[in-house]
Design an enzyme around this catalytic site. Structure first.
Site, PDB file in Angstrom:
ATOM      1  N   GLY A  18       1.140  -0.917  -0.503  1.00 34.74           N
ATOM      2  CA  GLY A  18       0.070  -0.176  -0.434  1.00 34.74           C
ATOM      3  C   GLY A  18       0.552   1.217  -0.220  1.00 34.74           C
ATOM      4  N   LYS A  37      -4.629   1.731  10.573  1.00 32.84           N
ATOM      5  CA  LYS A  37      -4.763   1.770  11.934  1.00 32.84           C
ATOM      6  C   LYS A  37      -3.655   2.192  13.079  1.00 32.84           C
ATOM      7  CE  LYS A  37      -4.963  -2.916  12.088  1.00 32.84           C
ATOM      8  NZ  LYS A  37      -6.353  -4.294  12.797  1.00 32.84           N
ATOM      9  N   TYR A 163      -8.351 -17.991   5.200  1.00 38.08           N
ATOM     10  CA  TYR A 163      -7.626 -17.209   5.012  1.00 38.08           C
ATOM     11  C   TYR A 163      -8.958 -17.540   3.563  1.00 38.08           C
ATOM     12  CZ  TYR A 163      -4.116 -14.425   2.498  1.00 38.08           C
ATOM     13  OH  TYR A 163      -3.725 -14.110   1.554  1.00 38.08           O
ATOM     14  N   LYS A 167      -9.864 -13.257   1.259  1.00 32.44           N
ATOM     15  CA  LYS A 167      -9.304 -13.658   0.032  1.00 32.44           C
ATOM     16  C   LYS A 167     -10.298 -13.214  -1.118  1.00 32.44           C
ATOM     17  CE  LYS A 167      -5.759 -11.084  -0.082  1.00 32.44           C
ATOM     18  NZ  LYS A 167      -5.508 -10.065  -0.039  1.00 32.44           N
TER      19      LYS A 167
END
Length: 290
Positions: A18, A37, A163, A167
């Site tokens: 990111g 966060k 998971y 995803k």
């Protein structure tokens, strides 16, 4: 097409892929809202929303650090509103926030199951939903999800079904929203790396330093992401892109700069379909195998 003056809303952009996307866009003069966060330094993870903002501005962009946990609707709506207030709109939504826990069914507690689904699938849906009214007003609107191709094979599920479901939920958001918002001219695509990427997840969860030495840097995903969101939105939607193949389409032939000093095979990432592996001459080995 340049990203100068474009506004990107990036979830989970304080580190890793990111942040790499944010910095790549900033070098072209983009505005970047970092919605993550981590506001205070973490003992095991690098970067905060504030350090990311500083790097973005040093790279030539404008930054807005926003404390935001994508599990909470009000926080996401407030973050989107703050971005629009600061920059006048949103052109590009990058759903990068993700949680990973690679355990089988009996070793996956429900708290961890819920966390992955809240961040990965639900977070992608929520952030996209909040951004879409503003994307409808943009000249070349894009949603880009860091999600895998929809390759429905048991091998991707049998070792970590929780998971994988979470995803692939991001991938299904891509599939559905690309069709739903095609008439609005909003491109909705997914991007996934061919190889494992050197991130905190690799170093802290998957394989440590030894695995990191068989990974590419996050910059390859960032370069591919920025190439995608500069494409005409109405002509580029519903795709499940692989980073290396995107850059090959852009004319890149030398990928060594994304893995400096590494000799020998790189590790293929999870979820990369066999037919995709057949399209590249990059030397790869399957994750977890010698």
């Amino acid at each position: 097409m340049s990203l100068a003056g474009k506004t990107l809303f990036i979830s989970g952009g304080s580190r890793g892929i990111g942040l790499a996307i944010a910095l790549r866009a900033a070098r072209e003069g983009a505005n970047v809202a970092i919605a993550a966060k981590t506001a205070e330094p973490h003992p095991k993870l690098p970067g905060t929303i504030h350090t990311a903002a500083g790097q973005i501005e040093e790279a030539g962009g404008r930054a807005l650090p926003i404390l935001c946990d994508v599990r909470f609707e009000e926080q996401v709506e407030d973050a989107v509103a703050a971005t629009v207030e600061a920059f006048g709109g949103i052109d590009i939504c990058i759903n990068n926030a993700s949680a990973i826990h690679l355990t089988g069914t009996l070793k996956t507690d429900m708290k961890r199951f819920d966390l992955m689904h809240q961040i990965n699938t639900r977070g992608t849906f929520l952030v996209s939903r909040a951004c879409i009214p503003h994307l409808r007003k943009a000249d070349n609107p894009h949603i880009l999800n860091l999600a895998p191709p929809l390759d429905m094979k048991a091998k991707w599920f049998k070792h970590h079904v929780a998971y994988s479901i979470a995803k692939f939920g991001m991938s299904m958001c891509t599939l559905g929203m690309s069709a739903e918002f095609a008439g609005d001219g909003i491109a909705v695509n997914a991007l996934w790396p061919l190889t494992a990427i050197d991130t905190a997840a690799v170093r802290n969860v998957l394989g440590g330093e030894a695995m990191a030495k068989r990974c590419r840097s996050p910059e390859i995903v960032a370069d591919a992401a920025c190439a995608i969101v500069k494409r005409p939105a109405r002509a580029c939607t519903g795709n499940f892109f692989i980073d290396e193949l995107v850059l090959r389409e852009e004319g890149v032939t030398d990928f060594s700069r994304y893995a400096p000093g590494i000799t020998g095979p790189l590790i293929a990432d999870f979820f990369v379909p066999d037919e995709v592996l057949a399209k590249t001459d990059t030397e790869l080995r399957v994750m977890g195998k010698a």
